[in-house]
Design a protein around this motif. Sequence first.
Motif, PDB file in Angstrom:
ATOM      1  N   GLU A 138     -23.079 -34.267  47.977  1.00 64.84           N
ATOM      2  CA  GLU A 138     -22.444 -32.983  47.808  1.00 64.84           C
ATOM      3  C   GLU A 138     -21.225 -32.691  47.988  1.00 64.84           C
ATOM      4  O   GLU A 138     -20.576 -33.009  48.991  1.00 64.84           O
ATOM      5  CB  GLU A 138     -23.339 -31.850  48.575  1.00 64.84           C
ATOM      6  CG  GLU A 138     -23.061 -30.587  48.278  1.00 64.84           C
ATOM      7  CD  GLU A 138     -23.392 -29.422  49.285  1.00 64.84           C
ATOM      8  OE1 GLU A 138     -23.318 -28.276  49.067  1.00 64.84           O
ATOM      9  OE2 GLU A 138     -24.226 -30.036  50.276  1.00 64.84           O
ATOM     10  N   HIS A 156     -17.842 -30.748  48.664  1.00 60.52           N
ATOM     11  CA  HIS A 156     -17.603 -29.505  49.225  1.00 60.52           C
ATOM     12  C   HIS A 156     -16.010 -29.314  49.660  1.00 60.52           C
ATOM     13  O   HIS A 156     -15.387 -30.640  49.874  1.00 60.52           O
ATOM     14  CB  HIS A 156     -18.470 -29.117  50.559  1.00 60.52           C
ATOM     15  CG  HIS A 156     -18.545 -30.190  51.472  1.00 60.52           C
ATOM     16  ND1 HIS A 156     -17.516 -30.362  52.585  1.00 60.52           N
ATOM     17  CD2 HIS A 156     -19.568 -31.114  51.891  1.00 60.52           C
ATOM     18  CE1 HIS A 156     -17.697 -31.394  53.491  1.00 60.52           C
ATOM     19  NE2 HIS A 156     -19.117 -31.695  53.195  1.00 60.52           N
ATOM     20  N   VAL A 213     -19.297 -19.538  47.751  1.00 58.07           N
ATOM     21  CA  VAL A 213     -18.251 -20.540  47.780  1.00 58.07           C
ATOM     22  C   VAL A 213     -17.145 -19.727  46.738  1.00 58.07           C
ATOM     23  O   VAL A 213     -17.533 -18.994  45.985  1.00 58.07           O
ATOM     24  CB  VAL A 213     -18.601 -21.864  46.933  1.00 58.07           C
ATOM     25  CG1 VAL A 213     -19.588 -22.803  47.942  1.00 58.07           C
ATOM     26  CG2 VAL A 213     -19.406 -21.699  45.489  1.00 58.07           C
ATOM     27  N   ARG A 242     -16.096 -28.166  41.837  1.00 54.84           N
ATOM     28  CA  ARG A 242     -16.632 -29.106  42.496  1.00 54.84           C
ATOM     29  C   ARG A 242     -18.024 -29.889  42.225  1.00 54.84           C
ATOM     30  O   ARG A 242     -18.079 -31.102  42.421  1.00 54.84           O
ATOM     31  CB  ARG A 242     -16.871 -28.241  44.233  1.00 54.84           C
ATOM     32  CG  ARG A 242     -18.170 -27.371  44.012  1.00 54.84           C
ATOM     33  CD  ARG A 242     -18.555 -26.915  45.288  1.00 54.84           C
ATOM     34  NE  ARG A 242     -19.931 -26.078  45.174  1.00 54.84           N
ATOM     35  CZ  ARG A 242     -21.039 -26.729  45.347  1.00 54.84           C
ATOM     36  NH1 ARG A 242     -21.115 -27.967  45.614  1.00 54.84           N
ATOM     37  NH2 ARG A 242     -22.276 -25.926  45.139  1.00 54.84           N
TER      38      ARG A 242
END
Length: 535
Positions: free
Chosen positions: A113, A115, A167, A493
């Motif tokens: 992931e 981030h 986010v 992202r």
Amino acid sequence: MEVELSDVGQVNIFLGDVPNYENEQTNASQSDVISILMEKAPYLSSSQLKLIQAQLQNSSVNDKHSRRWDSDIIQLTLSLWTRSPKTYEQLLKSGCLVLPSISTLSRYKNVVEQHAGTNNDVFKWMYMEACSRNLPKHGYYGGLVLDEMSIQEDLQIVKKGGQIKLVGFPDIVKSSNGDTSFANHVLQYVFHGFTGFRFPIAHFPTTQANAPQLYSSFWDIISSLESWGFHVLYVSIDGASTNRSFIKLHFDGSPGQFDMATHNPFSDNPVIFLADPSHLFKKIRNNLLKSGPEKWHSRELTINGHPIVWKMWIDSYEWDKQHGLSIHHKLGNDHIHPNKADLMRNHLAEEVLDSNMLSLMRLYKQNLGHGSSVLEGAVDLLEQTSTLISIFHDRRPIRDLTDIRLHQLRTILQWFRKWEESETRQHLMSWETREDVEFLLSGFCKLAHVATQDLKITLTPLYINSDIVENHFSQQRGLYHGSGANPNYNQYRTATNSIILGQSTISNKSNASRRNTLQSTGAMPFSHLCKKIKV
């Protein structure tokens, strides 16, 4: 052409019209078929044999969930899918090949992931990818390239593993003043090794990072890289005011006095700051565009009493157009009369400062006859810029300090310093441009010394620039989100893994060997690397 495989159930293989053997039974095993193929077609590559074997194995499985795939097939199909999802979907529907499903590839893609900030899994992925590529020892030495990209201000709700989070807020340094503004930029860090190995290692959503924020994130990343065995010797950065302040935080006085090298607390080697050559060439061109006697011109560049104005470039271009065979065949209206988009293009700036432009200006000077002395300043400047462009486009490695190119760089630096000492401010380029010249040339010569003398490794001038991170931004805009608009942070992202898996981790500017076709694919999936390489 027909090849009879009489010892394998009387199966005939034709090149062209292939009969339907869907219901025909054969006693041959998959290994028998592969063995016979290798005998009848000895020039099949290992990659072709892997694909054939995968087709034989998975075509005989009715349940799609029971199919198993070799890691190289997953790597290749991930690269194809991330580059062009529509094309891969069409290939799946055609039935020509049995390939991993999109849901299977999606699971492999999203194992790590992405981030904000540093992510230990990303560094682990980078380390294992370097091991799988068999990087030499000096391939773990290189530099950090960093830059910011504009994104859309947007807040997204993301749900994963039963957890929901928002986010889109700035996340480079936790704010203590209750600031709730949305991020409008992303700060991206990319590692670029001396052998061409590249990997985007961290990003931060920002509202344009200031110098202290850059300082904090930079040394955090340096520490993480050193712990994974990667050594940063230089930082390539553009000449934005924030970046300039960030560099100066490391020095007590002018950075040029220290050859742009600062102490690295995590290593015995220094970290050297470099201005990006491509941005420098655009700044020099922009100074020329602003130089002239008219009221809209902001400066009047002069060298040894000889003026340097953009009209000299316009006149030489118009003179060159009069000939059937142009001297500078690349020169066009977008070079001489650039619009806002043209001003951003590196090659347009370089082509009005390179050796072809120098040749044209010299011939135009000869054509003027008695009035030719007016162009002496322009020719003098082009002699310096054309040499700079030639050096920073050179693929030949610098092996020791006797390399003539290092002497040329030091000579050019002294030329710019002498120009600054002899003219007033109005007759000079902007102080930012002059400072970038100092940062680039002093820093590169110091980097060459550290690389060739202290570490005994070579240094290729062509690699020392910010093109790697600009390429990353171009893919974010054009390949995954459309060139008409910037992505929001959540889109940025999630596309990062697609870029890592879709492009080769060995830069196409490098001389690294690609011994088979799979070496030119993207990074291997994180989960497969974990099975192959113990960390």
